[in-house]
Scaffold this motif. Structure first.
Motif: not given
Length: 337
Positions: A92-93, A149, A152, A95-97, A100
């Motif tokens: 996620a750091d 973070r 989520e 590429n957030r999507s 997740l």
């Protein structure tokens, strides 16, 4: 028969005659499995059915700690080895999507494995922060250091479990990340000011206060209650967990047999329930200890039953039948998505 606000373990891979009689007499809310209880899929399914049969409730919750990484009761080669939580934080750091999505698919895969065995509650995800200098009892079990973070990714993990029909248990509320010792063996004491705790450790839990179940932390926050660990503290539970965090789900205490708590186990169960925990958890399967806890626990409160039924409704509403894309998960974990 009145429900007992308890969740108990059992000693081995099959239910013993004395255990069967004890559970039938005391009617605990549910049960928890550990590695000592898990040998093969067929054996686990039979044990789960026997546990539920002992109390005459086909929907009695059966719990397990299947986080991934080093906390996994079901292990290869019969079950998939899931990564620890910090892997998803790392993704996620970048590429957030992608992080997740990977966290959601991973939890759905875990949930699918559990549901196939009849296990319907997973004591995961961990919402504690990974903080520098703290004891590594949390370590890579945490999604990261930043509460937003962590929240989520934790929500994605909860959604994955619910989609498989498995209830998540967020832990260790209101936060174990600052502990300088392992609460399995001694009582950690956190001296951080309340305002800082509210902005950091407590925040991830506040952002997931709509989840169905949570598990307490066995540690002292001197800024809130210097005399009692959170599990036994009416002040921590009322002001922080139910108040500041706003959690209104089923509150399960962490294992009463952990060495962080001192004293008679029956008295500890009584204190935890009086402090505001809905259910007392005891994991090691020792009959003499379970007898004392059951005698002290009394009956499940109407408020606890309401919270339990709310979780059941979330569980039923969350189930989906779509296939889990394992190839997509593998690609995400390799950073190829």
């Amino acid at each position: 028969m009145t429900l007992s606000p308890t969740i108990f373990g059992c000693a081995g891979p099959q239910l013993g005659a004395a255990e069967r009689v004890f559970f039938a007499r005391t009617n605990p809310l549910g049960f928890i499995l550990f590695a000592r209880n898990c040998e093969t899929p067929d054996q686990i399914r039979a044990l789960v059915a026997d546990l539920r049969g002992s109390v005459g409730r086909v929907d009695a919750p059966v719990l397990i700690d299947q986080e991934g990484g080093r906390v996994a009761r079901l292990k290869p080669p019969q079950w998939r080895a899931a990564p620890p939580a910090d892997r998803f934080g790392t993704i996620a750091d970048r590429n957030r999507s992608a992080g997740l999505e990977a966290a959601r698919i991973n939890s759905h895969l875990i949930g699918r494995d559990l549901a196939a065995l009849g296990i319907d509650v997973d004591c995961a995800p961990v919402l504690d922060l990974r903080l520098p200098g703290a004891h590594d009892i949390i370590g890579d079990r945490a999604f990261g250091m930043a509460p937003q973070r962590v929240a989520e990714l934790g929500r994605a993990a909860c959604e994955g479990l619910l989609a498989a029909g498995v209830l998540p248990v967020i832990k260790h509320i209101p936060g174990h990340g600052r502990a300088m010792s392992d609460s399995h063996f001694e009582l950690p004491v956190v001296k951080t000011p309340r305002a800082e705790l509210e902005a950091t450790d407590f925040e991830a839990f506040r952002l997931l206060n709509d989840m169905p179940w949570a598990m307490t932390a066995h540690l002292v926050y001197t800024a809130i209650d210097p005399d009692r660990p959170a599990t036994l503290s009416p002040k921590v539970i009322a002001e922080i967990i139910r108040g500041h965090i706003g959690f209104d789900g089923l509150l399960l205490c962490d294992d009463l047999s952990m060495k962080a708590l001192k004293g008679d186990l029956g008295d500890l169960a009584r204190q935890a329930l009086a402090a505001g925990c809905d259910v007392a958890l005891h994991c090691n399967g020792q009959m003499d200890e379970m007898i004392r806890i059951a005698a002290a626990a009394g009956s499940m409160s109407a408020e606890a039953e309401r919270r339990f039924q709310r979780g059941r409704a979330m569980q039923r509403a969350g189930i989906v039948t779509a296939a889990v894309d394992e190839a997509r998960f593998d690609a995400l974990m390799r950073g190829l998505a």
